[in-house]
Write an enzyme that holds these catalytic residues in place. Structure first.
Site, PDB file in Angstrom:
ATOM      1  N   ASP A   1      -5.867  -3.620  -2.509  1.00 33.20           N
ATOM      2  CA  ASP A   1      -4.865  -3.252  -1.505  1.00 33.20           C
ATOM      3  C   ASP A   1      -4.216  -4.474  -0.865  1.00 33.20           C
ATOM      4  O   ASP A   1      -4.898  -5.387  -0.380  1.00 33.20           O
ATOM      5  CB  ASP A   1      -5.526  -2.391  -0.426  1.00 33.20           C
ATOM      6  CG  ASP A   1      -4.519  -1.688   0.455  1.00 33.20           C
ATOM      7  OD1 ASP A   1      -3.866  -2.367   1.257  1.00 33.20           O
ATOM      8  OD2 ASP A   1      -4.393  -0.468   0.333  1.00 33.20           O
TER       9      ASP A   1
ATOM     10  N   SER B   1       0.832  -1.195   0.000  1.00 39.58           N
ATOM     11  CA  SER B   1       0.000   0.000   0.000  1.00 39.58           C
ATOM     12  C   SER B   1       0.873   1.255   0.000  1.00 39.58           C
ATOM     13  O   SER B   1       1.702   1.415  -0.888  1.00 39.58           O
ATOM     14  CB  SER B   1      -0.968  -0.046   1.186  1.00 39.58           C
ATOM     15  OG  SER B   1      -2.007   0.891   1.045  1.00 39.58           O
TER      16      SER B   1
END
Length: 748
Positions: free
Chosen positions: A218, A72
């Site tokens: 993610d 991320s």
């Protein structure tokens, strides 16, 4: 690439050269080499900017990193550093980047076509229900990520040709999650910017990214602190930076930001504990104290503070980190090369959409034979994305075998389809008992042909009930020339007034068909001229009969000018909106009564700091030809103009005045009260006031400036996902007072 070059030289020289180097010091003890160090950067949104502070500390202490694994925001920072950016360069990016722009897919309004601007006036509900393969589809995320894609490509553009992440100045891995299986996906090859983008695609916020047939979101969902990934890269010691948060107590879950943080924490806690359990006692875990500073997942406005906290956290671990420092003569990480912009020899377009590639090529203004103009390309790409037919638009420049530099534009068709349904609503309530509620739906069929023809159908129930359908056909590859054909049905009520008093309420059912060629002058001006035919059914509901109110046919020619350079549909801060239309109803063309109707509206907006002033003018007139068969006719209700309501003679009910002649002017002031949010759910709140004057007259002889009615208002306004919301109080002459509540667009 100095490390790689040194390794190649050593291999070429072989063992003989090594012995020669060792010979002078055979009796001396061997100098210990620092261990190979891997850097693990966890996800955490804006909290991950603390990674930059940690890297700055490592650089100052001479601690060389031989591998990076990130998830991320950790993948964003890790990829930047792996590409050759030092901490100073990354800090400049983090503190100067327009994060609001990066997280907002909205094409700047000045780059939208006039048709797209008009559609936003028709429908203030921003979302679209796209249609493909026989069904309507919801969006896969609140943000497609177009602007973020461009930002990431710009940041790591100097290594755009490197597709093996082991060949970067520092070997790198990004971690994402396969949303179909829930498995962690380690990305070590491909487009570095897209790997960064996939790793931070928070489900529901950002649309997933497809790489090698897998739909990725993610990485924090599956592996937020990728310790195992770094260990597999052949390092001996790890520096792990954990920017995760503890779960909030119930009392702190009171706004969208803390709720987003809580969601992120819940998704990542379990896998984070498993990864931290893999650390050896010699590995170093750094946990910046971000909670105490109030730095949340979306606190990108606190970038400098987060970086400083990361640096301080690393400094506290100095006793553990000192042993990892390299010899002063050890080769440093390769510096970011100066990006020399090449001269573009050719341009290609690759697109899987129905729209013509020639049209897209025509929208690119990069001159051949000149150096790449990145700012110009970004503007052109924003305009292409504004066509609303693509999920992603980007470009790359590559050198061909013959030495030519070729710019390739890539436009990916929207996976959910390019045709769509939009919805809108409007509710207008005042304290005098007037209430108006309307629902609106519109269907736009796109991709009809390669020139970009569209079929647009709109239906409205309530208020002024309406049904319309339009076929719009561009005539050239640049979409400059066009022809459109429209059918429109409206049902409306008109309060006909004379000398300030309402003398009758008339209901009009009107059908009209018109066809016209036109020309677009850039994205701000449109001209149309053509003919029309129609009918109008008129009935008096309340009051005395009005001479000439009857059912009759209509026909004639018209000309129309539109200009729109406002920066926002509602609550703009600068620009001009102008509309002017002239209708010439002629008996020879089918009109029951000859007439000339002309209406012009203008809105000029300027801002002064946080204060905005909007000046509005309107003039409308209807001149009816004398008819010996009907000498007493004084109006055509189907063509009459209406006035009254909030910001249009506040204090009066909506459309409470009507006549053949109408003049109105207003000056509106407003000021935003709250701070701008980085979220796509930003809800601007405004305070404002207005000063207004105007009137409607039946006869030209009655028109006079001293007959203008003066009114004003104060209000609070919110720009919501459903359109503007107003709560206001208005006052006008003759003890006209009203409180107003408006939700959504007030459709005409």
């Amino acid at each position: 690439m100095r490390v790689l070059a040194a390794m190649i030289v050593a291999l070429l020289l072989g063992s003989g050269s090594a012995k020669a180097a060792d010979a002078p010091g055979e009796g001396a003890p061997a100098q210990a080499q620092p261990p190979r160090v891997g850097l693990v950067l966890a996800g955490g949104g804006a909290r991950g900017l603390a990674h930059i502070g940690v890297i700055r500390y490592l650089e100052e202490r001479g601690i060389r990193v031989q591998a990076i694994a990130g998830t991320s925001m950790g993948a964003i920072v890790g990829a930047m550093h792996a590409s050759g950016l030092d901490a100073a360069a990354m800090e400049e990016i983090a503190t100067t980047l327009d994060w609001k722009h990066a997280f907002d897919d909205t094409t700047p309004r000045e780059q939208l076509s006039l048709r797209r601007k008009q559609e936003d006036l028709d429908f203030l509900v921003r979302g679209k229900l796209r249609y493909k393969e026989g069904r309507l589809r919801l969006p896969m995320g609140a943000i497609e990520g177009q602007h973020l894609n461009m930002v990431l490509h710009d940041i790591v553009g100097h290594v755009a040709r490197v597709h093996d992440f082991d060949a970067l100045p520092i070997p790198f891995r990004a971690v994402a999650t396969d949303i179909e299986t829930g498995d962690a996906v380690v990305i070590g090859r491909g487009d570095l910017a897209m790997a960064m983008r996939a790793s931070m695609s928070i489900p529901g916020i950002f649309s997933p990214i497809e790489i090698d047939g897998r739909l990725l979101v993610d990485g924090g969902i599956a592996n937020n602190i990728p310790v195992d990934v770094a260990q597999a890269m052949g390092v001996e010691r790890l520096i792990v930076v954990d920017v995760g948060t503890a779960l909030y107590e119930r009392a702190r879950l009171d706004n969208v930001l803390t709720l987003m943080d809580q969601l992120t924490t819940i998704m990542t806690r379990s896998n984070s504990r498993q990864q931290l359990a893999r650390l050896d006692e010699d590995d170093v875990l750094i946990a910046p104290a971000l909670d105490a500073a109030g730095i949340l997942t979306m606190s990108f406005d606190k970038a400098a503070e987060a970086i400083a906290i990361g640096y301080a956290a690393a400094a506290r671990m100095e006793p553990r980190l000192a042993s990892l420092a390299a010899d002063a003569d050890a080769p440093a990480v390769a510096e970011r090369p100066r990006l020399r912009l090449p001269r573009i020899d050719a341009i290609r377009v690759e697109s899987d959409a129905a729209v013509s590639p020639e049209l897209l090529r025509n929208m690119l203004t990069q001159p051949l034979g000149e150096r790449l103009d990145r700012a110009r390309m970004e503007r052109d790409i924003a305009e292409i994305y504004g066509l609303d037919e693509f999920s992603r638009v980007d470009y790359e420049v590559a050198r061909e075998d013959d030495g030519r530099y070729v710019l390739t534009l890539r436009a990916t068709a929207h996976p959910s389809g390019i045709s769509y349904l939009r919805l809108g609503l409007g509710w207008d309530q005042d304290s005098r008992g007037s209430s108006d509620f309307a629902l609106r739906a519109g269907w736009r069929q796109k991709g009809i042909n390669r020139l970009g023809a569209e079929w647009y159908t709109l239906a409205q129930l309530g208020g002024r009930s309406r049904l319309s359908s339009e076929f719009y056909q561009p005539l050239d590859i640049g979409r400059r020339l066009f022809v459109d054909a429209r059918y429109d049905y409206q049902q409306r009520q008109i309060n006909v007034s004379e000398r300030g008093s309402v003398i009758a309420r008339v209901e009009v059912d009107q059908h009209r068909f018109e066809i016209a060629p036109g020309i677009n002058l850039g994205n701000t001006v449109s001209l149309r001229a053509g003919g029309y035919l129609g009918t109008a059914d008129t009935s008096v509901e309340i009051g005395q009969g009005i001479p000439g109110t009857r059912d009759e046919d209509d026909g004639g020619w018209f000309a129309e000018l539109r200009h729109d350079s406002l920066d926002r549909t509602y609550f703009p801060t600068h620009g001009l909106r102008l509309g002017s239309r002239f209708d010439d109803g002629r008996k020879a063309w089918g009109a029951g009564t000859g007439y000339e109707a002309w209406t012009t509206r203008a809105q000029l907006v300027r801002s002064f700091g946080r204060n905005v002033l909007s000046a509005n003018l309107r003039w409308s007139e209807l001149d009816i030809d004398f008819d010996a068969a009907d000498p007493d006719r004084i109006t055509l209700p189907s063509q009459a103009f209406t006035l009254g309501g909030f910001l249009s003679l506040s204090g009066y009910t909506r459309d409470s005045l009507a006549g053949n002649y109408l003049g109105a002017a207003s000056l509106v002031w407003y000021r935003r009260l709250n701070q701008q949010s980085l979220l796509p759910t930003d809800l601007p709140v405004y305070a404002g006031a207005s000063l207004e004057a105007g009137n409607a007259w039946l006869r030209r002889s009655e028109v006079a400036l001293d007959e203008a009615i003066v009114a004003g208002s104060v209000f609070l306004g919110i720009e919501s996902p459903f359109g503007p919301v107003f709560l206001g109080a208005g006052i006008g002459e003759g003890r006209q007072r009203a409180l107003y509540l408006q939700i959504g667009q007030q459709f005409e």
